[in-house]
Design an enzyme around this catalytic site. Structure first.
Site, PDB file in Angstrom:
ATOM      1  N   LYS A 274      37.143  12.921  42.941  1.00 50.67           N
ATOM      2  CA  LYS A 274      36.026  12.177  43.549  1.00 50.67           C
ATOM      3  C   LYS A 274      35.882  12.693  44.975  1.00 50.67           C
ATOM      4  CE  LYS A 274      34.539   9.155  45.842  1.00 50.67           C
ATOM      5  NZ  LYS A 274      33.662   9.487  47.003  1.00 50.67           N
TER       6      LYS A 274
ATOM      7  N   GLU B 171      47.763   9.957  52.071  1.00 50.56           N
ATOM      8  CA  GLU B 171      47.729  10.751  53.309  1.00 50.56           C
ATOM      9  C   GLU B 171      46.661  10.125  54.189  1.00 50.56           C
ATOM     10  OE1 GLU B 171      49.896  12.930  53.807  1.00 50.56           O
ATOM     11  OE2 GLU B 171      50.477  13.820  51.898  1.00 50.56           O
TER      12      GLU B 171
ATOM     13  N   CYS C 126      43.060  15.195  60.910  1.00 49.01           N
ATOM     14  CA  CYS C 126      44.045  14.102  60.826  1.00 49.01           C
ATOM     15  C   CYS C 126      45.205  14.330  61.784  1.00 49.01           C
ATOM     16  CB  CYS C 126      44.545  13.939  59.396  1.00 49.01           C
ATOM     17  SG  CYS C 126      45.252  15.429  58.702  1.00 49.01           S
TER      18      CYS C 126
ATOM     19  N   GLU D 128      42.278   5.459  66.012  1.00 50.83           N
ATOM     20  CA  GLU D 128      41.868   6.816  65.640  1.00 50.83           C
ATOM     21  C   GLU D 128      40.358   6.954  65.857  1.00 50.83           C
ATOM     22  OE1 GLU D 128      41.851   7.978  61.464  1.00 50.83           O
ATOM     23  OE2 GLU D 128      42.722   9.907  62.015  1.00 50.83           O
TER      24      GLU D 128
HETATM   25  P1  NAD Z   1      37.600   7.324  53.929  1.00 55.76           P
HETATM   26  O1  NAD Z   1      38.836   6.532  53.736  1.00 55.76           O
HETATM   27  O2  NAD Z   1      36.395   6.625  54.414  1.00 55.76           O
HETATM   28  O3  NAD Z   1      37.156   8.033  52.552  1.00 55.76           O
HETATM   29  C1  NAD Z   1      38.011   8.916  51.867  1.00 55.76           C
HETATM   30  C2  NAD Z   1      37.625   8.934  50.390  1.00 55.76           C
HETATM   31  O4  NAD Z   1      37.897   7.640  49.835  1.00 55.76           O
HETATM   32  C3  NAD Z   1      36.153   9.207  50.130  1.00 55.76           C
HETATM   33  O5  NAD Z   1      36.024  10.015  48.986  1.00 55.76           O
HETATM   34  C4  NAD Z   1      35.592   7.827  49.855  1.00 55.76           C
HETATM   35  O6  NAD Z   1      34.453   7.840  49.048  1.00 55.76           O
HETATM   36  C5  NAD Z   1      36.760   7.180  49.127  1.00 55.76           C
HETATM   37  N1  NAD Z   1      36.786   5.697  49.175  1.00 55.76           N
HETATM   38  C6  NAD Z   1      36.311   4.878  50.137  1.00 55.76           C
HETATM   39  N2  NAD Z   1      36.527   3.590  49.799  1.00 55.76           N
HETATM   40  C7  NAD Z   1      37.170   3.597  48.613  1.00 55.76           C
HETATM   41  C8  NAD Z   1      37.672   2.579  47.753  1.00 55.76           C
HETATM   42  N3  NAD Z   1      37.572   1.278  48.061  1.00 55.76           N
HETATM   43  N4  NAD Z   1      38.295   2.935  46.610  1.00 55.76           N
HETATM   44  C9  NAD Z   1      38.430   4.245  46.295  1.00 55.76           C
HETATM   45  N5  NAD Z   1      37.958   5.263  47.058  1.00 55.76           N
HETATM   46  C10 NAD Z   1      37.344   4.946  48.212  1.00 55.76           C
HETATM   47  O7  NAD Z   1      38.020   8.523  54.874  1.00 55.76           O
HETATM   48  P2  NAD Z   1      37.068   9.605  55.540  1.00 55.76           P
HETATM   49  O8  NAD Z   1      36.295   8.928  56.616  1.00 55.76           O
HETATM   50  O9  NAD Z   1      36.364  10.342  54.454  1.00 55.76           O
HETATM   51  O10 NAD Z   1      38.130  10.626  56.163  1.00 55.76           O
HETATM   52  C11 NAD Z   1      38.640  10.532  57.445  1.00 55.76           C
HETATM   53  C12 NAD Z   1      40.033   9.921  57.433  1.00 55.76           C
HETATM   54  O11 NAD Z   1      40.901  10.715  56.621  1.00 55.76           O
HETATM   55  C13 NAD Z   1      40.680   9.881  58.801  1.00 55.76           C
HETATM   56  O12 NAD Z   1      41.311   8.653  58.979  1.00 55.76           O
HETATM   57  C14 NAD Z   1      41.717  11.016  58.729  1.00 55.76           C
HETATM   58  O13 NAD Z   1      42.807  10.880  59.615  1.00 55.76           O
HETATM   59  C15 NAD Z   1      42.126  10.937  57.311  1.00 55.76           C
HETATM   60  N6  NAD Z   1      42.742  12.180  56.865  1.00 55.76           N
HETATM   61  C16 NAD Z   1      44.085  12.202  56.653  1.00 55.76           C
HETATM   62  C17 NAD Z   1      44.713  13.388  56.280  1.00 55.76           C
HETATM   63  C18 NAD Z   1      46.202  13.428  56.033  1.00 55.76           C
HETATM   64  O14 NAD Z   1      46.656  14.389  55.422  1.00 55.76           O
HETATM   65  N7  NAD Z   1      46.968  12.454  56.470  1.00 55.76           N
HETATM   66  C19 NAD Z   1      43.954  14.557  56.111  1.00 55.76           C
HETATM   67  C20 NAD Z   1      42.575  14.491  56.343  1.00 55.76           C
HETATM   68  C21 NAD Z   1      41.976  13.291  56.718  1.00 55.76           C
END
Ligand code: NAD
Length: 521
Positions: free
Chosen positions: A191, A266, A300, A399
């Site tokens: 997804k 993550e 991240c 963040e």
């Molecule tokens: P997000 O949590 O908004 O979305 C991530 C994914 O989750 C998307 O595909 C979204 O559609 C899906 N999603 C959202 N709500 C959901 C739910 N209730 N159930 C299932 N899926 C759901 O994150 P983002 O804004 O896309 O990404 C940025 C974040 O990701 C930042 O906090 C960043 O630090 C983190 N990140 C972490 C790492 C790591 O390795 N630790 C790497 C990259 C990004």
């Protein structure tokens, strides 16, 4: 998928962009069962360039059904590892052959500078090559108990893996999950993030060319709370590998709990860069600038809190602010650009709001803080530096995920460690000092999953990756990723006569008690 030959509005758009993005289920492109779509825009114009299929529970059920059938009835999980490895290497070939196309799409869709998007496509290919090598050389353990008993382990793929990915460096992060899942023999439903679905549209043809059987790789686009949530709650998906915000990770953990799913989380970060007075300041400066402003600060592991020993604070800050002011903000497609456009207007507003919060909290703005004057449209923000930031401020704690950094002085090692640990996050940390003993000491005291000493974010793919505290649960990377996507079966067998205590016989006819090491546990 239909394509348009050229974009009427965006000179920076790659050629032949798809105007419609569909799901990919059981080897076929499909629309949503109910025909629903949502628009996706590029961050330079914020004008929609395509309609994307909006997945619902029905679409997820179809994709999981295909993945489940490919797992239970197909050949993929039982193929010899070296055969799967060959397929993975062909996927890497397909990515490399499309390197320019992937980078152009990624840069257009996410706003990442094109030079940095190229690195992401190459790293994605490397992920597949790495897991091809790893699965081919992985061994399963055996344990001998004296000369009488042998215990051995076989690793089995766990089934259908749900892979949910974020919008920052989307193609690379998709490959980061797909490569170990497929290497392990799992079948998958991906997804992708709804703001950046474009580069994932290349995956089906790459997979098909490489010989991935139908149903092994499936993809459902859609909104997180709908398509993502349906995947999390589907009973035939025993594993969810998620990368995204900590708040989303928490929601998913709660929603997956009734199903007792395996979870890999993550999550977000607010990583400190600790610079001691004895550090090589020039190198620390280069690294700190790159660490927070590369990938538009949407990273991240960004070093978004810089802590500097007070005796060098003013010197560092002056140099850092001057360099930040000189960072080139511009069109993502321009090779001279160092910071591009932030991914989405909603995210842009959120980052700008943090700039307002920082000013209201009394932090000293020494660079950026606004849209560069030469870029009147699009989600652009100049590299932004707040000085004299204290740990009670929200810009120190939360963040921001954009080109915004805080700088804070400290007086001694104990205070540096205290400040470094004074957030809910614990993803990465960077320490700069020429005192080797202190470097190791501080690295052991900072609460972070990954520490870099006198260096920035360079990582061998064999090493574990992941955070502590609110930055994640469970680490992936190298063999840990294979461990996540597989179950171990432990088989115990007796090589000689089993010496079993014979219950129910008169005492005179009972055998002597077994040796300690044969006792059933
Ligand atoms: P997000 O949590 O908004 O979305 C991530 C994914 O989750 C998307 O595909 C979204 O559609 C899906 N999603 C959202 N709500 C959901 C739910 N209730 N159930 C299932 N899926 C759901 O994150 P983002 O804004 O896309 O990404 C940025 C974040 O990701 C930042 O906090 C960043 O630090 C983190 N990140 C972490 C790492 C790591 O390795 N630790 C790497 C990259 C990004």
């Amino acid at each position: 998928m239909t394509t348009i030959s050229s974009s009427p509005r965006a000179a920076h758009a790659p050629s032949a962009l798809p105007s419609r993005l569909q799901h990919f289920v059981d080897g076929r492109w499909v629309d949503s069962a109910d025909g629903a779509t949502f628009p996706v825009a590029d961050p330079v114009t914020n004008a929609p360039y395509a309609e994307v299929a909006a997945g619902s529970a029905a679409d997820v059920a179809a994709a999981v059904g295909a993945a489940r059938a490919a797992f239970t009835d197909g050949s993929w999980p039982d193929l010899p590892a070296r055969v799967r490895a060959r397929v993975l290497n062909r996927i890497a070939d397909g990515i490399e052959a499309r390197d320019d196309r992937i980078a152009a799409m990624e840069s257009f869709d996410t706003g990442l500078p094109i030079t940095q998007a190229r690195g992401q496509a190459q790293r994605a290919a490397e992920n597949f090559r790495f897991f091809a090598d790893l699965i081919g050389s992985l061994h399963e353990n055996a344990y001998r108990v004296g000369s009488t008993q042998l215990n051995y382990v076989v690793r089995k793929p766990r089934g259908v893996a749900g892979l949910i990915t974020p919008w920052n460096t989307p193609f690379m992060l998709e490959s980061w999950k797909l490569a170990p899942a497929l290497a392990s023999g799992a079948t998958v439903v991906l997804k992708p993030a709804e703001w950046t679905p474009l580069s994932a549209s290349l995956l089906p043809e790459i997979m098909a060319e490489a010989g991935v059987p139908d149903g092994v790789f499936n993809m459902v686009h859609g909104i997180g709370e709908q398509a993502g949530d349906a995947l999390v709650r589907h009973p035939d998906v025993p594993l969810i590998s998620f990368t995204g915000e900590s708040a989303t990770g928490s929601t998913i953990t709660a929603n997956a709990a009734p199903f007792l799913k395996g979870l890999s989380m993550e999550l977000g970060g607010k990583s400190p860069v600790v610079i001691f007075a004895d550090a090589d300041l020039d190198r620390a400066l280069d690294s700190a600038l790159f660490g927070v402003f590369s990938l538009n600060g949407e990273r991240c592991t960004a070093g978004s809190r810089i802590l500097v020993e007070r005796s060098r604070y003013d010197e560092f800050l002056a140099a850092f602010a001057a360099r930040a002011q000189a960072i080139k903000v511009g069109l993502p497609a321009d090779p001279g650009t160092e910071i591009g456009a932030l991914v989405h207007p909603e995210h842009y507003e959120r980052v700008l709001h943090y700039v307002d919060i920082g000013c209201a909290e009394g932090a000293r703005l020494v660079a950026g803080g606004a849209r560069p004057y030469h870029l009147p449209d699009g989600n652009y923000l100049a590299a932004t530096v707040f000085a004299d930031v204290t740990p009670t401020m929200r810009i120190f704690q939360e963040e921001i995920f954009g080109p915004v950094v805080t700088v804070t002085p400290f007086d001694d090692e104990a205070e540096a460690v205290r400040l470094a640990n004074d957030t809910r996050y614990g993803l990465a940390a960077y320490v700069w000092t020429s005192n080797l003993r202190r470097a190791h000491r501080v690295a052991h005291l900072i609460e972070a999953g990954m520490l870099w000493l006198n260096s920035h974010n360079v990582r061998d793919l064999r090493t574990p990756f992941g955070g502590t505290k609110a930055s994640g649960m469970g680490q992936e990377g190298g063999e840990l990723s294979i461990g996540f996507f597989t179950d171990s079966r432990i088989v115990h067998l007796t090589l000689g006569d089993p010496h079993t205590p014979r219950f129910g016989l008169p005492a005179t006819e009972q055998s002597p008690p077994p040796d300690d090491d044969q006792t059933a546990k």
